[in-house]
Design a protein around this motif. Sequence first.
Motif, PDB file in Angstrom:
ATOM      1  N   PRO A  28       0.753  -1.135  -0.270  1.00 32.17           N
ATOM      2  CA  PRO A  28       0.005   0.055   0.136  1.00 32.17           C
ATOM      3  C   PRO A  28       1.134   1.128   0.398  1.00 32.17           C
ATOM      4  O   PRO A  28       2.147   1.262   0.285  1.00 32.17           O
ATOM      5  N   VAL A  29       0.692   2.119  -0.613  1.00 30.12           N
ATOM      6  CA  VAL A  29       1.225   3.919  -0.818  1.00 30.12           C
ATOM      7  C   VAL A  29       1.366   4.418   1.159  1.00 30.12           C
ATOM      8  O   VAL A  29       2.334   4.302   1.027  1.00 30.12           O
ATOM      9  N   TRP A  30       0.713   3.300   1.626  1.00 32.93           N
ATOM     10  CA  TRP A  30       0.249   4.486   2.996  1.00 32.93           C
ATOM     11  C   TRP A  30       1.919   3.724   3.906  1.00 32.93           C
ATOM     12  O   TRP A  30       2.270   4.727   4.882  1.00 32.93           O
ATOM     13  N   LEU A  31       2.209   2.516   3.382  1.00 35.50           N
ATOM     14  CA  LEU A  31       3.193   2.010   3.844  1.00 35.50           C
ATOM     15  C   LEU A  31       4.102   2.373   3.735  1.00 35.50           C
ATOM     16  O   LEU A  31       5.603   1.554   4.109  1.00 35.50           O
ATOM     17  N   ALA A  32       4.844   2.857   2.813  1.00 38.93           N
ATOM     18  CA  ALA A  32       6.019   2.902   1.600  1.00 38.93           C
ATOM     19  C   ALA A  32       6.959   4.141   2.113  1.00 38.93           C
ATOM     20  O   ALA A  32       8.209   4.403   1.248  1.00 38.93           O
ATOM     21  N   GLY A  33       6.517   5.046   3.182  1.00 35.49           N
ATOM     22  CA  GLY A  33       7.002   5.927   3.159  1.00 35.49           C
ATOM     23  C   GLY A  33       6.192   7.637   3.508  1.00 35.49           C
ATOM     24  O   GLY A  33       4.462   7.366   3.694  1.00 35.49           O
TER      25      GLY A  33
END
Length: 416
Positions: free
Chosen positions: A164-169
């Motif tokens: 998920p994007v929200w876990l990427a940074g």
Amino acid sequence: MADDLGPGRPRRRVSPNVVAVLVLAALGAGLLVWQQPWADGGAATSAVPADAAAALTTQFADLSAARTESDFVRAAGAGPAAAAFGAATWQARRDMGADQVSFRYLSGGDSAEFANGDTRAKVEIRWTQSNGGDGRGNVQVRMRPQDDGTFDIVSASRGSGPLPVWLAGAVVIEGTDDIQVVRIDGGDVDVDVESLAATARREVAALVPTMTSSTLTIVSAPSADVAGALLGQTTDVVSQIAAVSTGFDMRNGDLAGPVVVLNPGVFDAMDARATQVVMTHEATHVLTGAIGLRADTWVIEGFADYVALRDDDAPLSVSAGQILTQVRADGPPKSLPTAAAFDEAAYGLGAVYEAAWMVFRMLGEDFDTPQVVAFYRSVLDGDPVEDASQSAFGLSVRQITSRWQDYLTKSASTVS
């Protein structure tokens, strides 16, 4: 991601400078793992506790239960790496509307996997779908054992599906109703994403104005590793690909829907013309609603290049050099490009896209633009290609194929 291999697979655009890409875009072997800046290196840590599974079960339950940023950061761990991860993840979740998410420890985390003693666990994430159902997937989470028997969560990478994007940074979302740019950890600083996207939207709207009412969302990752992790793809799939248009699901909150993910490891290696061609190609997929459809691949990909190369003044030796070289050596292809041909991650993939584009280039010379657009729209609407071609052009697919073969042969004989 299983869907990547099925009818809903992402639409991928290989770089027009594919030879340069092959030299410059090697992404390494094995699992695509992204590590945030705060996860690199780090001092030597304590040994993994014997009761790691119990500790991690509790810790990820605490992450799920957190209702405030301070609670979420606290659940991530006591050290600075965990604090940075927790703050960035919480803010990204809030900004993206991904607030119906839970974590569940599955396995791992019981032995050191990195030189500094860090370990890694498989963690299930669950989220609430807009239709009221639940979705689930899993990710790999990197953790740092602490002296008190707890862990600091420091980064996440893809598991059995996309990260998920929200876990990427750290995530920043900017834009308007027409264009939205999502930057992860600052994104690709070498690319003017907004300018490329604005031009792409204008080019698509000029040709198919009635099909461009949706938002064009571009995800700008800081590295090829991040782009690959977001797509849940392996190295051999993304190593020649400059950008991918795909569908995000509800794990990405408000970003659920079609997006373009840029692969900076390849995208940055291209010149200005090529980057615009790729952006417009992918924008065509997104804005015309082609993502996830069961339509013939050569129509989807060929039309996208028909839009992207419509006003291009580069010679055919540049825009179709690979397929014309093959035609000079072996004659024209026996049939129109198959879906399987587009899925092959090997040298020569660029020629397949060029071959599909040459079908539409030929049709654009023989028929009016509205007829070409009508053909494309008919195929998107689910009509068989045979019916769509008869309706738009009065030609069978066999006749189009024969004309295309002659067109390739003639073009190959006149282009050096």
